[in-house]
Each structure stands twice: as structure tokens, then as C-alpha cells.
Design a protein around this motif. Structure first.
Motif: not given
Length: 293
Positions: A228-238, A277-280, A286-291
Motif C-alpha cells: 500500500f502507498y499513502i501519498p499524504t506523508g509518502k508512506v509505504y505499508i508492507e 489496526l484501530d490501535d496500531v 501519525l509519525k509521518y504526519g498522516v491523521q
């Protein structure tokens, strides 16, 4: 070699300090930051150093024989997003958002600021002499970047047919993995994913109203796709599953090495995190600025 301040350098060249500061910005040697000046990587490479004075605070010094003609830049022509956009029939604004999506620039209060990934592509921070608005200049060769061309192709809805050479060099392990684990689980937003765990992650992102992509190619030359990729924050999820598969573990190791090599923002999830997931995820995003909420 004797080092002198920017003011002294201006006096030596018989120009005003203001003119010299503007010229140094144009060369990509310094950047205005808050109420002071910051050395860029290019400025450091050309001999600039930051000194500390008890009376004046921090200031920048230069080699007395510094070449202000910047032959390096002359040999490697630097162009703006406007010029890049013209090559692809896109506006400068659209091009900057594409460069941002690649993670090479980020939007500032006004203008665009280069990222570490952008620096690796040869980008140089610059600043408009009149307005002070930051922008980035790029090597002319950026137009031939595979990552840039692929992303523009996706944006414009035109994907180029891979060349025979590209097909031969495609990661065989990645192809084998895709064939072994079919994307047969439909998530709430319509994505077809490869496992129930990925479906849970996708559904969570969708319900949290977080824009995301599934199996997006990393903006690098290597043929690697994220989960997964989240453009806001440029975050990748594996999501790391299939831990009993030796080939999968080897593939996982290679992917992590690439994430580390390029300094990408990575969130790693295993089954225990997927069940909570709700807690994690809100905390990790948030560490990457994604609310999340």
C-alpha cells in the motif's frame, strides 16, 4: 585556503551583499530559511562552511577562490518544473504535484522544497530572487527517468508497452509471487487484494478516508511494488505474511533492503498488528504526519 564571509566575498567582487546572496541562491549553494541562510549540499560541495560567532551567531564562509560561474551546473544543465512539464505537455503546477507524488519534492507554505529523495535524483534547491519563493531545479536528464515516465503515463492514462529488454530484466521472483498468490479478495473500495489480511488493511484505510494505492511500483529503477502507498506523508505499508515460505522470506529481505537504501517511509505490519489496526495504524501513521481520524 583562506575562507571569507559572504559579505567579504561580495566586496571582493565589487557587488552588493544582496546581489551576491541572490546569485548564490540561483547557483543552488544557499537557501533562505526563516530569518537566516542555510547551506545546500551543492554549497558544501563547493567549499561553503557554517561558522559560529559569539557576536554574530552562525554565518557562512567560502573559499577565497570559489568559482561563482558554477561550471558543474553549466556542464549539467538544470531545468525547472515548467521546462519538464513542457516535455510532457503538462503544466508546471501539475508537474510539481507529480514530483511530489514521487516523493522528490514537498509543498511548503509557498513554493516547493526538495526532499532527500529529490536530492538523489540530482535536484537542487533554488529560490526566486524577487519573491523569495522556493522551487527546485533538475538535471535535464530527469526527463528520461523511468520512474518519472511511468508515473506520468499512469496520470495521463497512457502506459507504454514494456520493451523486450525490460521484460527480460523483470524481477522473476516478483512475477512468481503474483502468480502464486492471486488477487482474489475484493476490499470495500473495489481493490482486488491477495489475502484477507490485506483486505482488512485496505478496508481500514478506506473507512478512515485515507487516500491510498494498492501495489504501486516504487519510484526507483528496480522493479519492486509495495503493498500500500499513502501519498499524504509518502508512506509505504508492507504486510508480511507467508512466513513459512522461503522464497517469500528472501523477497521480503530484498524489499526491506531497498526501503532502507532509498530512505522511504515504511510501516511494517504482521498478523498481530492486523488484528489490532484501530490501535496500531493511527499511531504509526501519525509519525509521518498522516491523521487517521
Amino acid at each position: 585556503m583562506k575562507q571569507i564571509s559572504t559579505t567579504a566575498l561580495a566586496k571582493m567582487y565589487n557587488v552588493s551583499p544582496k546581489e551576491l546572496f541572490a546569485h548564490l541562491v540561483g547557483l543552488g549553494y544557499i537557501l533562505k530559511q526563516d530569518d537566516g541562510w542555510t547551506l545546500t549540499e551543492l554549497g558544501v560541495n563547493n567549499g561553503g562552511e557554517v561558522k559560529e560567532s559569539s557576536q554574530y551567531g552562525q554565518y557562512i564562509v567560502w573559499p577565497e577562490d570559489i568559482d561563482l560561474n558554477n561550471k558543474e551546473s553549466a556542464d549539467t544543465k538544470l531545468i525547472t518544473s515548467t521546462a519538464i512539464g513542457k516535455s510532457f505537455d503538462l503544466s508546471a503546477n501539475k508537474m510539481n504535484f507529480i514530483l511530489s507524488e514521487l516523493g522528490w519534492v514537498q509543498k511548503s507554505l509557498k513554493g516547493w522544497v526538495i526532499t532527500e529523495q529529490g536530492k538523489k535524483q540530482g535536484g537542487v534547491q533554488a529560490e526566486d530572487r524577487k519573491s523569495g519563493i522556493p522551487y527546485v531545479r533538475w538535471p535535464e536528464s530527469i526527463i528520461d527517468s523511468t520512474s518519472l515516465n511511468e508515473t506520468i503515463g499512469h496520470v495521463k492514462g497512457v502506459e507504454k508497452t514494456p520493451s523486450p529488454e525490460t521484460i527480460r530484466t523483470t524481477n522473476e521472483e516478483s512475477v512468481e509471487f503474483r502468480e502464486k498468490f492471486e488477487a482474489k479478495h475484493r476490499s470495500a473500495d473495489g481493490h482486488m487484494v491477495r489475502s484477507k489480511a490485506e483486505m482488512l488493511i485496505d478496508n481500514w484505510l478506506y473507512m478512515a478516508e485515507i487516500v491510498h494505492a494498492y501495489e504501486r511500483k516504487l519510484p526507483i529503477e528496480e522493479d519492486v511494488y509495495c503493498d500500500f502507498y499513502i501519498p499524504t506523508g509518502k508512506v509505504y505499508i508492507e504486510y508480511w505474511g507467508y512466513e513459512n515460505d522461503s522464497k517469500y522470506l528472501a523477497r521480503k529481505k530484498k524489499k526491506i533492503e531497498l526501503y532502507n537504501k532509498y530512505g522511504f517511509n515504511l510501516i511494517e505490519l504482521q498478523d498481530k498488528e492486523v488484528q489490532n489496526l484501530d490501535d496500531v495504524l493511527p499511531r504509526l501513521l501519525l509519525k509521518y504526519g498522516v491523521q487517521a481520524y
